[in-house]
Design a protein around this motif. Structure first.
Motif, PDB file in Angstrom:
ATOM      1  N   PRO B   8       7.976 -28.118 -38.300  1.00  0.00           N
ATOM      2  CA  PRO B   8       7.254 -27.259 -37.557  1.00  0.00           C
ATOM      3  C   PRO B   8       6.018 -27.853 -36.867  1.00  0.00           C
ATOM      4  O   PRO B   8       5.776 -29.012 -37.258  1.00  0.00           O
ATOM      5  CB  PRO B   8       6.938 -26.106 -38.141  1.00  0.00           C
ATOM      6  N   SER B   9       5.422 -27.646 -35.853  1.00  0.00           N
ATOM      7  CA  SER B   9       4.059 -27.832 -35.303  1.00  0.00           C
ATOM      8  C   SER B   9       3.041 -27.449 -36.182  1.00  0.00           C
ATOM      9  O   SER B   9       1.886 -28.141 -36.073  1.00  0.00           O
ATOM     10  CB  SER B   9       4.106 -27.315 -33.857  1.00  0.00           C
ATOM     11  N   TRP B  10       3.208 -26.288 -36.873  1.00  0.00           N
ATOM     12  CA  TRP B  10       2.171 -25.697 -37.841  1.00  0.00           C
ATOM     13  C   TRP B  10       2.875 -24.929 -38.767  1.00  0.00           C
ATOM     14  O   TRP B  10       3.880 -24.384 -38.510  1.00  0.00           O
ATOM     15  CB  TRP B  10       0.757 -25.064 -37.241  1.00  0.00           C
ATOM     16  N   VAL B  11       2.454 -25.055 -40.227  1.00  0.00           N
ATOM     17  CA  VAL B  11       2.890 -24.324 -41.170  1.00  0.00           C
ATOM     18  C   VAL B  11       1.792 -23.758 -42.052  1.00  0.00           C
ATOM     19  O   VAL B  11       0.721 -24.650 -42.331  1.00  0.00           O
ATOM     20  CB  VAL B  11       4.150 -25.054 -41.643  1.00  0.00           C
ATOM     21  N   ILE B  12       1.846 -22.873 -42.686  1.00  0.00           N
ATOM     22  CA  ILE B  12       1.060 -22.106 -43.538  1.00  0.00           C
ATOM     23  C   ILE B  12       1.724 -21.808 -44.823  1.00  0.00           C
ATOM     24  O   ILE B  12       2.873 -21.138 -44.790  1.00  0.00           O
ATOM     25  CB  ILE B  12       0.254 -20.906 -43.159  1.00  0.00           C
ATOM     26  N   CYS B  13       1.188 -22.169 -46.062  1.00  0.00           N
ATOM     27  CA  CYS B  13       2.154 -22.013 -47.232  1.00  0.00           C
ATOM     28  C   CYS B  13       1.162 -21.784 -48.322  1.00  0.00           C
ATOM     29  O   CYS B  13      -0.146 -21.817 -48.305  1.00  0.00           O
ATOM     30  CB  CYS B  13       2.961 -23.061 -47.493  1.00  0.00           C
TER      31      CYS B  13
END
Lengths: 117, 119
Positions: B8-13
């Motif tokens: 993805p272009s951004w990811v939060i985990c």
């Protein structure tokens, strides 16, 4: 091992001023040299590249760079900067042999350019 | 031509989970792919180089078991950040090279990057 140095960490200029950003590399053999620009919030863009031939290379957006072999330098220049040139500028070198799977691009630490309107 | 995409272009985990980032060469076959890491206001640091069908070559100081790289086809490479922690938060950028396109300039084509935030 190849390495790249950019000694100007942050440069502040007024519009219409002339620009020169320093870049020095360390490698004794043939190199490929690049300048990239990264505008705020955007991805990397190639400004210009050099392999051989005319040491004065012209790139996009009015930028040029001069390769001086004796000084191991590849400085970026622009005669008159604009506010839209505000960005991070990276010098990069690839000291690997062309067509070799072992060659790779290494980046300098970058120079932040701020242009005052 | 020579377009590289990342997803993805951004990811939060959450801390402790694993995250996979894809890098694709859209209009050429990439014999070699590279993964870089960029911390805020810093330069791009090369993490590893991978050739299609071979194990990745990691730069000194990069944990192989932490950053798993797979280059299973000529158009796709993946970076998996295993058991991610907040210090792994960064901007990850891939680049790809095809010898024919790169030519004598040894040029690499860069993707737009993936911003990873680990909570």
């Amino acid at each position: 091992a190849q390495s790249v140095s950019q000694h100007n960490h942050h440069v502040i200029l007024s519009e219409a001023a002339s620009l020169e950003l320093g870049c020095n590399y360390s490698y004794g053999g043939t190199v490929n040299l690049f300048w990239y620009v990264q505008y705020p919030g955007q991805h990397l863009q190639l400004l210009l590249k050099y392999f051989s031939g005319d040491p004065l290379v012209k790139g996009i957006k009015g930028f040029e760079a001069e390769f001086i072999k004796s000084k191991f330098s590849f400085n970026l220049r622009k005669p008159s900067v604009q506010w839209s040139d505000t960005a991070e500028y990276f010098c990069a070198v690839n000291a690997g042999v062309a067509y070799s799977s072992a060659s790779k691009i290494i980046f300098g630490s970058g120079t932040r350019l701020s242009i005052r309107p | 031509g020579a377009v590289v995409s990342q997803h993805p272009s951004w990811v939060i985990c959450k801390s402790g989970t694993s995250v996979k980032i894809e890098c694709r060469s859209l209009d050429f076959q990439a014999t070699t792919m590279f993964w870089y890491r960029q911390f805020p206001k810093q330069s791009l640091m090369l993490m590893a180089t991978s050739n299609e069908g071979s194990k990745a070559t990691y730069e000194q100081g990069v944990e192989k078991d932490k950053f798993l790289i797979n280059h299973a086809s000529l158009t796709l490479s993946t970076l998996t950040v295993t058991s991610a922690h907040p210090e792994d938060s960064s901007f990850y950028i891939c680049s790809a090279r095809d010898f024919l396109l790169a030519g004598r300039y040894n040029e690499q084509f860069f993707g737009p990057g993936t911003r990873l935030t680990v909570l």
